[in-house]
Structures are given as structure tokens and as C-alpha cells.
Design a protein around this motif. Structure first.
Motif, PDB file in Angstrom:
ATOM      1  N   ASP A 151      -5.184   6.270  -9.296  1.00 25.21           N
ATOM      2  CA  ASP A 151      -5.917   7.137 -10.217  1.00 25.21           C
ATOM      3  C   ASP A 151      -5.724   6.735 -11.664  1.00 25.21           C
ATOM      4  O   ASP A 151      -6.652   6.834 -12.473  1.00 25.21           O
ATOM      5  CB  ASP A 151      -5.470   8.597 -10.029  1.00 25.21           C
ATOM      6  N   ASP A 152      -4.532   6.324 -12.027  1.00 27.12           N
ATOM      7  CA  ASP A 152      -4.228   6.027 -13.427  1.00 27.12           C
ATOM      8  C   ASP A 152      -4.187   4.517 -13.697  1.00 27.12           C
ATOM      9  O   ASP A 152      -4.755   4.037 -14.677  1.00 27.12           O
ATOM     10  CB  ASP A 152      -2.895   6.666 -13.829  1.00 27.12           C
ATOM     11  N   ILE A 153      -3.497   3.788 -12.858  1.00 35.65           N
ATOM     12  CA  ILE A 153      -3.357   2.345 -13.070  1.00 35.65           C
ATOM     13  C   ILE A 153      -3.559   1.646 -11.736  1.00 35.65           C
ATOM     14  O   ILE A 153      -3.603   2.277 -10.687  1.00 35.65           O
ATOM     15  CB  ILE A 153      -1.960   1.997 -13.627  1.00 35.65           C
ATOM     16  N   ARG A 154      -3.696   0.346 -11.799  1.00 35.14           N
ATOM     17  CA  ARG A 154      -3.819  -0.440 -10.575  1.00 35.14           C
ATOM     18  C   ARG A 154      -2.447  -0.992 -10.216  1.00 35.14           C
ATOM     19  O   ARG A 154      -1.791  -1.619 -11.048  1.00 35.14           O
ATOM     20  CB  ARG A 154      -4.827  -1.572 -10.774  1.00 35.14           C
ATOM     21  N   GLU A 155      -2.026  -0.730  -8.988  1.00 36.88           N
ATOM     22  CA  GLU A 155      -0.748  -1.230  -8.513  1.00 36.88           C
ATOM     23  C   GLU A 155      -0.955  -2.625  -7.916  1.00 36.88           C
ATOM     24  O   GLU A 155      -1.900  -2.858  -7.151  1.00 36.88           O
ATOM     25  CB  GLU A 155      -0.166  -0.296  -7.448  1.00 36.88           C
ATOM     26  N   VAL A 156      -0.056  -3.531  -8.257  1.00 33.26           N
ATOM     27  CA  VAL A 156      -0.140  -4.901  -7.758  1.00 33.26           C
ATOM     28  C   VAL A 156       1.092  -5.187  -6.906  1.00 33.26           C
ATOM     29  O   VAL A 156       2.225  -4.986  -7.353  1.00 33.26           O
ATOM     30  CB  VAL A 156      -0.246  -5.916  -8.918  1.00 33.26           C
ATOM     31  N   TYR A 157       0.857  -5.659  -5.683  1.00 30.18           N
ATOM     32  CA  TYR A 157       1.942  -6.026  -4.778  1.00 30.18           C
ATOM     33  C   TYR A 157       1.733  -7.482  -4.339  1.00 30.18           C
ATOM     34  O   TYR A 157       0.595  -7.971  -4.264  1.00 30.18           O
ATOM     35  CB  TYR A 157       1.966  -5.114  -3.547  1.00 30.18           C
ATOM     36  N   ARG A 158       2.846  -8.137  -4.048  1.00 29.44           N
ATOM     37  CA  ARG A 158       2.773  -9.527  -3.625  1.00 29.44           C
ATOM     38  C   ARG A 158       3.309  -9.641  -2.197  1.00 29.44           C
ATOM     39  O   ARG A 158       4.319  -9.036  -1.851  1.00 29.44           O
ATOM     40  CB  ARG A 158       3.590 -10.422  -4.553  1.00 29.44           C
ATOM     41  N   TYR A 159       2.578 -10.398  -1.393  1.00 26.27           N
ATOM     42  CA  TYR A 159       2.972 -10.609  -0.003  1.00 26.27           C
ATOM     43  C   TYR A 159       3.151 -12.105   0.248  1.00 26.27           C
ATOM     44  O   TYR A 159       2.467 -12.936  -0.359  1.00 26.27           O
ATOM     45  CB  TYR A 159       1.901 -10.046   0.948  1.00 26.27           C
ATOM     46  N   HIS A 160       4.068 -12.414   1.171  1.00 30.84           N
ATOM     47  CA  HIS A 160       4.411 -13.803   1.455  1.00 30.84           C
ATOM     48  C   HIS A 160       4.186 -14.091   2.941  1.00 30.84           C
ATOM     49  O   HIS A 160       4.509 -13.259   3.795  1.00 30.84           O
ATOM     50  CB  HIS A 160       5.878 -14.071   1.083  1.00 30.84           C
ATOM     51  N   PHE A 161       3.654 -15.258   3.232  1.00 31.00           N
ATOM     52  CA  PHE A 161       3.303 -15.617   4.604  1.00 31.00           C
ATOM     53  C   PHE A 161       3.807 -17.012   4.939  1.00 31.00           C
ATOM     54  O   PHE A 161       3.892 -17.888   4.069  1.00 31.00           O
ATOM     55  CB  PHE A 161       1.769 -15.640   4.805  1.00 31.00           C
ATOM     56  N   VAL A 162       4.096 -17.162   6.216  1.00 29.18           N
ATOM     57  CA  VAL A 162       4.217 -18.521   6.758  1.00 29.18           C
ATOM     58  C   VAL A 162       2.787 -19.074   6.795  1.00 29.18           C
ATOM     59  O   VAL A 162       1.854 -18.361   7.187  1.00 29.18           O
ATOM     60  CB  VAL A 162       4.827 -18.496   8.167  1.00 29.18           C
TER      61      VAL A 162
END
Length: 219
Positions: A151-162
Motif C-alpha cells: 500500500d505504501d511502498i514496494r517491497e523487494v526480495y531476492r531469491y537464489h536458485f541452482v
């Protein structure tokens, strides 16, 4: 004859005197009787008046005693009510103190729990950041950033893969595990185009793990 006349006159005088004495005695007797009756009446009247006075005094005394008993009872009832009110007030004060003490104890517990959770969250965040940086520096892993709407800000998450598992389906599995969204509820976009489960992330056009972003939208 003169002697007989004198005797007769003397007898008549004696009888007259006796009659006068008798009449006087009767008059005196009647007078005494009237005085005695009047005295008796006065005595009776005085006795009645004295009895009425005694009754009036007794009635007043009884009324005073009844009033005194009533006032004493009312004073006792007032004192009892005041005592009960004081006891009730003390009870309410004790209850208020106990409630306030319980509220403070609960507040302290909640604050301690919040502190504990904050410490644990910070610890998890630090651990996650350390793992994220470690995974980011691992050349054997593929990393991708995902923007989540807020609602207020955009959340950024990082994911790691083989690399061989770097697919949208695997990303959906990670998001489901972390945030609870079912796989069917998740949609991902790359450069404003939706990408689907079998899409290999490293095969996306001009895909750069350090620059590229995916956008997540729940359906």
C-alpha cells in the motif's frame, strides 16, 4: 293547776329545745355530709387529675424513649452504612490496584515479548541478509529480485536458485513457503509481460541477475 301548767310549759320548752337541738344536729350532719361529699369529689378529681398527669408523663417518657431508640437505631444504621461504604470503597480501591498491577504486569510481559520478537526478527533479518549476501556471492547460484506490491511502498526480495532449477514454478514454490500464497494465486511479470511456470529465468531476454526485476501480483 298553776303547778301543772308550769310543768307543762317546762315540758313544752324542753321538747322545743330538744327539737331545735335535733334539727341543729341534722343540719350539722347534713353540712358535714355535704362537706364530706365535696371533699371526696375534690379528692377523686385530684386523684383523676394526678392519674392523668402521671399518664401524660408516662406517655411523654415512653415517646422520648421511643424517639431515643429510633434515633439510636438510625445512628447505628448510618454508622453501619458508612462502614459498609468504606469497606466497599476499600474493596474497589484494592480491585482497581490489582487490575492496574495486572495491567502493568501484562504490559511488561507484552513489551518483553515484543522486545524478544524484535530481537528474534532482527536476528533472522541479519541471518537472512548474511545468507543473501553469501548466496549473492556464490557463482554457482542464480539470483533474481522480485518486487511485491504494498500500500505504501514496494517491497523487494531476492531469491537464489541452482541454475537448473531457476524456473518461475520454483520461484512460486519459494513464495508460497515464505508468504503463504498458493501457486495458483501467483502471477509474475518481466518487462510488463506475464511469465509462466515453465519459464527458465536465465532464458529471459536480456536477463541480468544484478539488474533485472520480476514483479509479483496475487490473483
Amino acid at each position: 293547776a298553776a303547778a301543772a301548767a308550769a310543768v307543762a310549759e317546762e315540758e313544752a320548752a324542753r321538747r322545743k329545745k330538744a327539737e331545735e337541738e335535733r334539727m341543729e344536729q341534722e343540719r350539722i350532719s347534713r353540712q358535714l355530709t355535704a362537706e364530706t361529699a365535696a371533699a371526696e369529689q375534690r379528692r377523686l378529681r385530684e386523684a383523676l387529675e394526678a392519674a392523668a398527669a402521671r399518664d401524660a408523663d408516662l406517655k411523654q417518657k415512653m415517646e422520648r424513649e421511643a424517639l431515643a431508640r429510633t434515633q439510636a437505631r438510625e445512628r447505628q444504621e448510618t454508622l453501619e452504612r458508612e462502614r459498609m461504604q468504606r469497606e466497599e470503597s476499600k474493596s474497589q480501591e484494592r480491585e482497581a490496584r490489582e487490575q492496574e498491577r495486572a495491567r502493568l504486569v501484562q504490559l511488561q510481559r507484552e513489551m518483553a515479548e515484543q522486545d524478544r520478537r524484535a530481537i528474534e526478527a532482527k536476528k533472522r533479518e541479519e541471518e537472512a541478509l548474511a545468507r543473501d549476501l553469501e548466496n549473492l556471492a556464490n557463482p554457482e547460484l542464480v539470483s533474481v529480485k522480485v518486487i511485491f506490491p504494498n500500500d505504501d511502498i514496494r517491497e523487494v526480495y531476492r531469491y537464489h536458485f541452482v541454475p537448473h532449477r531457476a524456473t518461475v514454478k520454483e520461484l512460486k514454490n519459494m513464495v508460497q513457503k515464505e508468504f503463504g500464497y498458493a501457486v495458483a494465486q501467483q502471477r509474475f511479470f518481466y518487462k510488463h509481460k506475464e511469465i509462466f511456470d515453465d519459464q527458465v529465468l536465465t532464458a529471459l531476454p536480456k536477463f541480468d541477475p544484478k539488474q533485472a526485476y520480476l514483479r509479483f501480483y496475487p490473483s
